[in-house]
Write a protein that holds these residues in place. Structure first.
Motif, PDB file in Angstrom:
ATOM      1  N   CYS A   1      -9.208   4.218  14.933  1.00 22.59           N
ATOM      2  CA  CYS A   1      -9.664   2.810  15.151  1.00 22.59           C
ATOM      3  C   CYS A   1      -9.530   2.762  16.596  1.00 22.59           C
ATOM      4  CB  CYS A   1      -8.791   1.913  14.713  1.00 22.59           C
ATOM      5  SG  CYS A   1      -9.046   1.547  12.752  1.00 22.59           S
TER       6      CYS A   1
ATOM      7  N   TYR B   1     -10.732  -1.226  11.085  1.00 23.17           N
ATOM      8  CA  TYR B   1      -9.526  -0.663  10.020  1.00 23.17           C
ATOM      9  C   TYR B   1      -9.945  -0.799   8.662  1.00 23.17           C
ATOM     10  CZ  TYR B   1      -4.708  -0.455   8.765  1.00 23.17           C
ATOM     11  OH  TYR B   1      -3.242   0.220   7.948  1.00 23.17           O
ATOM     12  N   GLY B   2     -10.563  -1.865   8.384  1.00 22.14           N
ATOM     13  CA  GLY B   2     -11.347  -1.791   6.910  1.00 22.14           C
ATOM     14  C   GLY B   2     -12.269  -0.840   6.893  1.00 22.14           C
TER      15      GLY B   2
ATOM     16  N   LEU C   1      -5.073   6.524  10.966  1.00 24.38           N
ATOM     17  CA  LEU C   1      -6.073   5.294  10.757  1.00 24.38           C
ATOM     18  C   LEU C   1      -6.111   4.566  12.079  1.00 24.38           C
ATOM     19  CD1 LEU C   1      -7.964   3.683   9.440  1.00 24.38           C
ATOM     20  CD2 LEU C   1      -6.184   2.530   8.159  1.00 24.38           C
TER      21      LEU C   1
ATOM     22  N   TRP D   1     -10.612   2.718   6.292  1.00 24.66           N
ATOM     23  CA  TRP D   1      -9.449   2.929   5.413  1.00 24.66           C
ATOM     24  C   TRP D   1      -9.447   3.860   4.523  1.00 24.66           C
ATOM     25  CZ3 TRP D   1      -4.405   0.880   4.641  1.00 24.66           C
ATOM     26  CH2 TRP D   1      -3.985   1.121   3.243  1.00 24.66           C
ATOM     27  N   LYS D   2     -10.689   4.060   3.943  1.00 24.69           N
ATOM     28  CA  LYS D   2     -11.086   5.375   2.954  1.00 24.69           C
ATOM     29  C   LYS D   2     -10.971   6.735   3.421  1.00 24.69           C
ATOM     30  CE  LYS D   2     -12.142   3.906  -1.483  1.00 24.69           C
ATOM     31  NZ  LYS D   2     -10.435   3.635  -1.634  1.00 24.69           N
TER      32      LYS D   2
ATOM     33  N   HIS E   1       0.912  -1.228  -0.106  1.00 27.25           N
ATOM     34  CA  HIS E   1      -0.074   0.021   0.089  1.00 27.25           C
ATOM     35  C   HIS E   1       0.730   1.348  -0.090  1.00 27.25           C
ATOM     36  CE1 HIS E   1      -2.794  -3.074   1.374  1.00 27.25           C
ATOM     37  NE2 HIS E   1      -3.618  -2.385   0.499  1.00 27.25           N
TER      38      HIS E   1
ATOM     39  N   ALA F   1      -1.438   6.266   7.974  1.00 25.12           N
ATOM     40  CA  ALA F   1      -1.522   4.938   8.447  1.00 25.12           C
ATOM     41  C   ALA F   1      -1.534   4.911  10.240  1.00 25.12           C
ATOM     42  CB  ALA F   1      -0.388   4.008   8.006  1.00 25.12           C
TER      43      ALA F   1
ATOM     44  N   LEU G   1      -7.721  -0.939  -0.695  1.00 26.17           N
ATOM     45  CA  LEU G   1      -7.439  -1.918  -0.174  1.00 26.17           C
ATOM     46  C   LEU G   1      -6.963  -3.120  -1.251  1.00 26.17           C
ATOM     47  CD1 LEU G   1      -9.226  -2.484   3.265  1.00 26.17           C
ATOM     48  CD2 LEU G   1      -6.731  -2.211   2.970  1.00 26.17           C
TER      49      LEU G   1
END
Ligand code: ATP
Ligand code: ATP
Ligand code: MG
Ligand code: MG
Ligand code: MG
Length: 259
Positions: A58, A109-110, A54, A113-114, A41, A51, A122
């Motif tokens: 979370c 996290y998923g 993010l 992500w955006k 990534h 990152a 991803l």
């Protein structure tokens, strides 16, 4: 399925491990193969700020979801969650606590992500492992968190030098060779002499990691008859990048672990 002839498989084979009473519970999650994940990534090296943000987002949602988490500390692809000593979360059942933390964090996290990588899809599913450790008193909790922050410092100090060398044209092998056997002082000299960088000026999030907790903040609720603000103290989930090794932070924030 209650009372079927097969019910014995649960009754006789399933055992819940309950974490010992009156212990602080720490769940530490860590990204699986994030060395590879960060390459795929195209994370900035050594520290991709998005990152890290993010991860912090979370962790913030973890505290919102699970009120019994009183403190969280994160660095790189890991986060530690501290549950209050007397928590009765899932009757302290280890597998429930661990699996809920890992799966909820992974989902967050998923989902988020955006928000942090709007222009990157991803390309593989992020996943995390986790462990639970119990600590019998506040000193060991302070020491646990200090251990993680010292680790953050050692790794980040090394990685900052390593990537400066690589970005200046050295191969990864040469950079590794240059840093072999160096002490902290040598790394600071290398940074200042070769790259005019003062390590202390690097962003605090990189050097200190991130702490998430409910902080006391003063908010104006209304104005009185004379136009003076009426203020209330309320708890708000906060992310900071402070030193948590020395006593200062804990002296100022005693209520985090004690209330
Ligand atoms: P394991 O599955 O054993 O945990 P791993 O590849 O995840 O293996 P770690 O020791 O957890 O290894 O290290 C995490 C790796 O992820 C680091 O090497 C680092 O390169 C990368 N990484 C994590 N977060 C970031 C970030 N914010 N910016 C850049 N790289 C990162
Ligand atoms: P717990 O958190 O204790 O597991 P739960 O609400 O998840 O509580 P379960 O016993 O796991 O309870 O039952 C799962 C519930 O999810 C079922 O009651 C059902 O209503 C719903 N559910 C799961 N999968 C489906 C599905 N494919 N279609 C419709 N409903 C579903
Ligand atoms: Mg990892
Ligand atoms: Mg890690
Ligand atoms: Mg269910």
């Amino acid at each position: 399925m209650a009372n079927s002839e097969y019910e014995y498989v649960k009754r006789e084979f399933e055992f819940d491990r309950r974490l010992p009473a009156s212990n602080w519970i720490v769940v530490r999650i860590d990204g699986c193969h994030f060395h590879r994940f960060s390459k795929i990534h195209a994370f900035e090296k050594p520290n991709d700020e998005n990152a890290l943000r993010l991860m912090n987002a979370c962790a913030t949602s973890m505290l919102e979801k699970f009120p019994d988490i009183v403190f969280a500390y994160g660095v790189s692809d890991e986060y530690s969650f501290v549950f209050r000593e007397e928590t009765e979360f899932y009757q302290r059942r280890e597998s429930k606590i661990l699996s809920l933390c890992v799966s909820y964090f992974t989902s967050l996290y998923g989902m988020k992500w955006k928000d942090f990588f709007p222009n990157k899809d991803l390309r593989e599913p992020p996943y995390f492992d986790g462990r639970v450790v119990c600590y019998p008193n506040m000193k060991t909790i302070h020491d646990y968190l200090a251990w993680r922050q010292v680790d953050c410092h050692i790794n980040n100090h090394y990685n900052t030098c390593f990537w400066m060398l690589v970005k200046s044209g050295k191969t990864e092998k040469e950079a590794q060779q240059t840093l072999k056997g160096t002490f902290s002082k040598d790394k600071n000299e290398l940074l200042s002499q070769q790259f005019q960088v003062n390590y202390e000026d690097e962003p605090a999030m990189f050097r200190k990691g991130s702490s998430v907790y409910r902080d006391k903040v003063e908010t104006k609720v209304k104005t009185d008859d004379y136009g003076n603000p009426i203020k209330r103290i309320r708890l708000a989930i906060t992310v900071s990048n402070l030193d948590i090794i020395g006593p200062e932070f804990w002296e100022k924030h005693q209520y985090i672990l004690q209330e």
